[in-house]
Motif scaffolding. Sequence first.
Motif, PDB file in Angstrom:
ATOM      1  N   SER B 113       0.855  -1.187   0.000  1.00  0.00           N
ATOM      2  CA  SER B 113       0.000   0.000   0.000  1.00  0.00           C
ATOM      3  C   SER B 113       0.888   1.232   0.000  1.00  0.00           C
ATOM      4  O   SER B 113       1.760   1.374   0.853  1.00  0.00           O
ATOM      5  CB  SER B 113      -0.909   0.001   1.234  1.00  0.00           C
ATOM      6  N   ILE B 114       0.706   2.071  -0.960  1.00  0.00           N
ATOM      7  CA  ILE B 114       1.524   3.290  -1.077  1.00  0.00           C
ATOM      8  C   ILE B 114       0.692   4.440  -1.604  1.00  0.00           C
ATOM      9  O   ILE B 114       0.803   5.561  -1.138  1.00  0.00           O
ATOM     10  CB  ILE B 114       2.774   3.026  -1.940  1.00  0.00           C
ATOM     11  N   CYS B 115      -0.182   4.147  -2.564  1.00  0.00           N
ATOM     12  CA  CYS B 115      -1.030   5.202  -3.129  1.00  0.00           C
ATOM     13  C   CYS B 115      -2.191   4.526  -3.843  1.00  0.00           C
ATOM     14  O   CYS B 115      -2.215   3.303  -3.996  1.00  0.00           O
ATOM     15  CB  CYS B 115      -0.242   6.080  -4.100  1.00  0.00           C
ATOM     16  N   ARG B 119      -2.449   0.721  -5.572  1.00  0.00           N
ATOM     17  CA  ARG B 119      -3.525  -0.118  -5.020  1.00  0.00           C
ATOM     18  C   ARG B 119      -4.424  -0.626  -6.147  1.00  0.00           C
ATOM     19  O   ARG B 119      -4.711  -1.824  -6.240  1.00  0.00           O
ATOM     20  CB  ARG B 119      -4.352   0.709  -4.025  1.00  0.00           C
ATOM     21  N   ASN B 120      -4.857   0.267  -7.025  1.00  0.00           N
ATOM     22  CA  ASN B 120      -5.728  -0.160  -8.120  1.00  0.00           C
ATOM     23  C   ASN B 120      -4.992  -1.072  -9.098  1.00  0.00           C
ATOM     24  O   ASN B 120      -5.591  -1.962  -9.700  1.00  0.00           O
ATOM     25  CB  ASN B 120      -6.290   1.059  -8.851  1.00  0.00           C
ATOM     26  N   GLY B 123      -5.433  -4.653  -8.358  1.00  0.00           N
ATOM     27  CA  GLY B 123      -6.677  -5.233  -8.861  1.00  0.00           C
ATOM     28  C   GLY B 123      -6.637  -5.462 -10.357  1.00  0.00           C
ATOM     29  O   GLY B 123      -7.216  -6.422 -10.873  1.00  0.00           O
ATOM     30  N   MET B 124      -5.935  -4.582 -11.063  1.00  0.00           N
ATOM     31  CA  MET B 124      -5.796  -4.775 -12.509  1.00  0.00           C
ATOM     32  C   MET B 124      -5.015  -6.058 -12.793  1.00  0.00           C
ATOM     33  O   MET B 124      -5.335  -6.806 -13.717  1.00  0.00           O
ATOM     34  CB  MET B 124      -5.102  -3.564 -13.134  1.00  0.00           C
ATOM     35  N   LYS B 126      -5.024  -8.626 -10.914  1.00  0.00           N
ATOM     36  CA  LYS B 126      -5.941  -9.736 -10.634  1.00  0.00           C
ATOM     37  C   LYS B 126      -6.825 -10.033 -11.848  1.00  0.00           C
ATOM     38  O   LYS B 126      -7.140 -11.179 -12.129  1.00  0.00           O
ATOM     39  CB  LYS B 126      -6.828  -9.400  -9.436  1.00  0.00           C
ATOM     40  N   TYR B 136      -1.944  -7.944  -2.074  1.00  0.00           N
ATOM     41  CA  TYR B 136      -1.874  -6.524  -1.698  1.00  0.00           C
ATOM     42  C   TYR B 136      -1.470  -6.464  -0.235  1.00  0.00           C
ATOM     43  O   TYR B 136      -2.178  -6.991   0.628  1.00  0.00           O
ATOM     44  CB  TYR B 136      -3.236  -5.870  -1.906  1.00  0.00           C
ATOM     45  N   ASP B 138      -1.210  -4.589   2.918  1.00  0.00           N
ATOM     46  CA  ASP B 138      -1.791  -3.367   3.498  1.00  0.00           C
ATOM     47  C   ASP B 138      -0.945  -2.928   4.683  1.00  0.00           C
ATOM     48  O   ASP B 138      -1.257  -3.217   5.838  1.00  0.00           O
ATOM     49  CB  ASP B 138      -3.233  -3.663   3.935  1.00  0.00           C
ATOM     50  N   LEU B 139       0.126  -2.236   4.392  1.00  0.00           N
ATOM     51  CA  LEU B 139       1.043  -1.813   5.459  1.00  0.00           C
ATOM     52  C   LEU B 139       0.294  -0.936   6.462  1.00  0.00           C
ATOM     53  O   LEU B 139      -0.485  -0.069   6.072  1.00  0.00           O
ATOM     54  CB  LEU B 139       2.219  -1.037   4.851  1.00  0.00           C
ATOM     55  N   HIS B 158      -0.244 -14.151   5.964  1.00  0.00           N
ATOM     56  CA  HIS B 158      -1.039 -14.516   4.769  1.00  0.00           C
ATOM     57  C   HIS B 158      -0.145 -14.520   3.529  1.00  0.00           C
ATOM     58  O   HIS B 158      -0.255 -15.399   2.669  1.00  0.00           O
ATOM     59  CB  HIS B 158      -2.182 -13.520   4.564  1.00  0.00           C
TER      60      HIS B 158
END
Lengths: 426, 397
Positions: B113-115, B119-120, B123-124, B126, B136, B138-139, B158
Motif C-alpha cells: 500500500s503506497i497510493c 492499489r488499483n 486489482g488490474m 488480478k 496486496y 496493506d502496510l 497470509h
Amino acid sequence: MSTQTTEKDASMLKQKEMIADHFHALAHAKKNGKKVVYTFVPGNLTELINHFGLLPVLPEINALQSGMRGKSAEYIAIAEKAGHSEDVCTYVKTDIGMLKAGNIGPTGEPLPKPDLLLLSYTGCFTFLKWFELLREEYDCPVVMLHVPYQADGAITPEMRDYVVGQIRREVIPAFERLSGVKYDEAKLRAQLALSARAEDDLVWVLESGKHRPSPIDAWFGGVYYIGPMFTSFRGTQDAIDYYRLLREEIQERLAQNLGPVTPDGPAGAERYRLVVEGPPNWTSFREFWRMFSSEGAVVVASSYTKVGGLYDRGFRHNPDDPLGTLADYCMGCYTNLNFPQRVALLESYINDYAADGFLINSVKSCNSFSAGQLLILRELEKRTGRPGGFIESDLVDPRYFSAANIKNRLESYFQMIEARRTGARP
Amino acid sequence: MSAPVQEKIPGRLGEMVAKMEALYADLDLAAVRDWKSRGQNRRAVGFLPVYVPREVIHAAGALPVGIMGGADRIEIVRGDSYFQSYICHLPRSVIELAVVGKLDALDGFVFPSICDVIRNLSGMFKLLLKDKFVHYLDLPQNFDRRLGGRFYIQDMQHLAQGIGRLTGVEVTDSALRASIKAFNHNRAAVRRLVAARSDRPWEVPTLEYFLLLRAGYLIPVEEHTALLDEYLELVGRSGRHMMDNVRVVVRGAFCEQPPLGLLRTLERAGCYVVDDDFVLGAHFIERDLDERGDPWEALAEGFMEYSVPSASKYDEHRTKGSELVRRVRDVRGEGVIFMAPSFCDPALLDQPMLAAALEKEHIAHTALKYSEDTGQFQVIREQAGTFADGLKLWSNA
C-alpha cells in the motif's frame, strides 16, 4: 404537475433546512461550547461523532460545494500560489485555498477550526496527506483510523478486529476526552437502529431506478439523495423523516409513470438508460446534467452514490453489534472495493437496471476512482456486450471541464447506442 | 531508448559496473530465469515500490524481485491504453511489461500500500493475470503494536502462506530468522554504501550507487551483499577526484525511479547527491532487526519503529520535516532538490510541508518533476546548475 413540484420541494426544502441548520450550528460551535471533528465521507463514523455531541465537518463536501458555488477556481489558485502542485487533487487545493481565504462555508457563514481530525482514509490515500496538511494549518490532534482495503474481495476477521480495535482503543477514548461525554453503548445501538431505518428508504429510492421510466436520476439527482445520509445526519430522526418524504415523492412519480425532475423541470421521454462510474463534475454541474437530460439520458444507477456505503447490496447498520457494524461500514464503501468487485458490481447494475450502456466520467483529481478505469471499460464491454462511453473532467477545477468536448463525446456515445439498437456494430 | 550512460571504467570495478548496467537493462528478467533454472521448482515473486519485507519472500524459498517500471528502456505501446494522461508513468510501463510477457518469469506479485494508483494496479493484475498470485500488502498506518502491528503480522503471514503454496515451503520461525539475518547483512552493507556515498560522493557517483541498489532487486540477497562489499573495497582505491560540486539531498523519487540520464545530469550540473530516497525499499529500515526473538515481531518492529519517513507512510509524530532537516545536517547537505514524478500525489502533497520545514531552517531548496522515461535533460540541467551555482554563491557569501 404542481403537486409534484410541491412534493419535490418538500424533500428538497427539508434537506436544505437540515444542512443550513448544521452549518449554522458549526458557525456558532465555539460560542456554544461545541467541539468540532473534521473527517471524510467514505467510512465516516457519523453516529459515533454525534454520539458524543461533536459536530462533523467533511472537507470534501465543502470542496464540492465551493465548486458548485463557483469559488473553487479562486481557492485552487490560492493553494497553487502557496506551493501546491498543479498535478494533485483539486479537492485538497480547494479546501486549503478556502481555509486561507477565511474558511467561509457553503452557507456564507464561517466554518470553525477543528478540535480533532479523524483521519479515516477509506479508499483514498490522498485523505491521509490532506489531513497531514490540515494539521500543519490547525495544529490540532489527529486520530488515525486505518481502514484496510478489500484486496481479496472480502472483509476478513483480522481486518474487522483491526478496525474495531482502533475504534475501541483510540477513537472512542479520544472522543471522550474531547467531549467530556462517556461512551454509552445502549445509546449508540439506538442511533444505529435509526440509521438502518433511513438506509431502508434510501435503498428503495435508489432501486426505483429499475423501473422504466426511471423516476430518479441516480447520479445527478443521486448526489442530492445521498447528501443527508453521507454527511451528518445518519442515525437521526431528521434523516428518517427526509428519506420517508423522498420515498413518498418518488412513489408518487412512479404511480404517474414520470421520469426524474431535472434542473429544467420534469424530464422528457426516457431515451437512454445509463449506468455511470465515477464522480460528477461540480463546477458545471447543471450544464453537465443538461447535456444528459436534453438527450433523454437518465442515469439509472451509479457507483458514486456508493462511496459512502453499499446499502443496496444488503449492508445495514446493525444495532446488535455496534462497533463491528461501524467497522463493516467503513470497509464496505465503493472505493474500498478491489477491481474485480467493482467490475462485478457495475456489471450487475447494467443488467439489473436494464441499462443501454455505461459511461465513465474520469476525473483528474481522483486516482482512487480513475486509475484503471479504462480496464473497467473493457471488462464491462466484454461481459455485457453493451456500449461503454468515456469522458474526462475534474471534480472542482473548471480548467478541466471542456463543455464542447464533453458534449461532442456524449452525442457520439448516444449515437453509438442508437446504432446498436438498430443492429449496427461499431 | 537511451544507451548505457556510464563511461568505460577499467578493471574489476569496470566489470562490476558493467554487470550492474546489464542487470538494470534486464527487462526480460533473464537473471531471474537463470536463477530459477539453477534449481527445481524455484519461484520468483515480484514486488512494487516502496517497501515489502523481502525476508518473508526469501524465507518462503522464493526470489524477491523488484518491479521498478520500464524506465526509458521500453516503448509504451499498450500500457498507455490502460491509463489516462494524468496518471503517473510507472503503472503504464508495469502494465506494458506484464502484457507483453516480460514479467512471465515471476510467479507472483506483491503490491504494498503506497497510493491509490498502486492499489488499483493490484486489482488490474488480478483481472489481467488470473493465473498469478497477487497479494496486496496493506502496510499499517496505525503504529500501535497491539493494533497495526498485530494486523501487519497477520498480513505478512497470509503473504507467507500464499508464497508457500507456490514454493511448497512453509515459513518457519527459524527460516524467517535466517532470512532476517541475511537481510541484516545486506542492510549493513547498504548502510556502508550510503555512508561512503555521503562522505565521498566523488568516489561513489550517484549513477553507480543507484545501479548497485537496483541490482539488489534482481539477484539473491547474499550475492548482492557480496557485490556491495566488493564494490566498496574497490571504489575506496579508485583514486577518483573530487569535483567542485555542491552537496544536495534529493527527495520525492521513492516510487517511480528517475532515468539514469537524469542522475548523471544532476552531477554534471554540479550537484553531488549525498542523500536521497531512490530505491527506498533497499534502505527503508534503518537498523538491523532482532535475529533471536519472534521474527514476525521483529519485522513489525522494523516497519513501525525503524523505518525512514516516507510520503507513503503516515507521519504520526509530525516529524518528517524535522527529520529531513536533521538528515540534511547529518550529511552536510547544502540544499534540497525535490524531485518527484509527475502526478505523484504522495510526493507532491508532501512537498509543501517539507519545504516549510526547510525554510524555517533557512535551507535552500528547488523542485523539479520528471517521469521515468524523461529523455530531455537540458532544462533540468539548467535548473539544477542554477541551484548549484546559487548554493556556491551563498555559501561563499
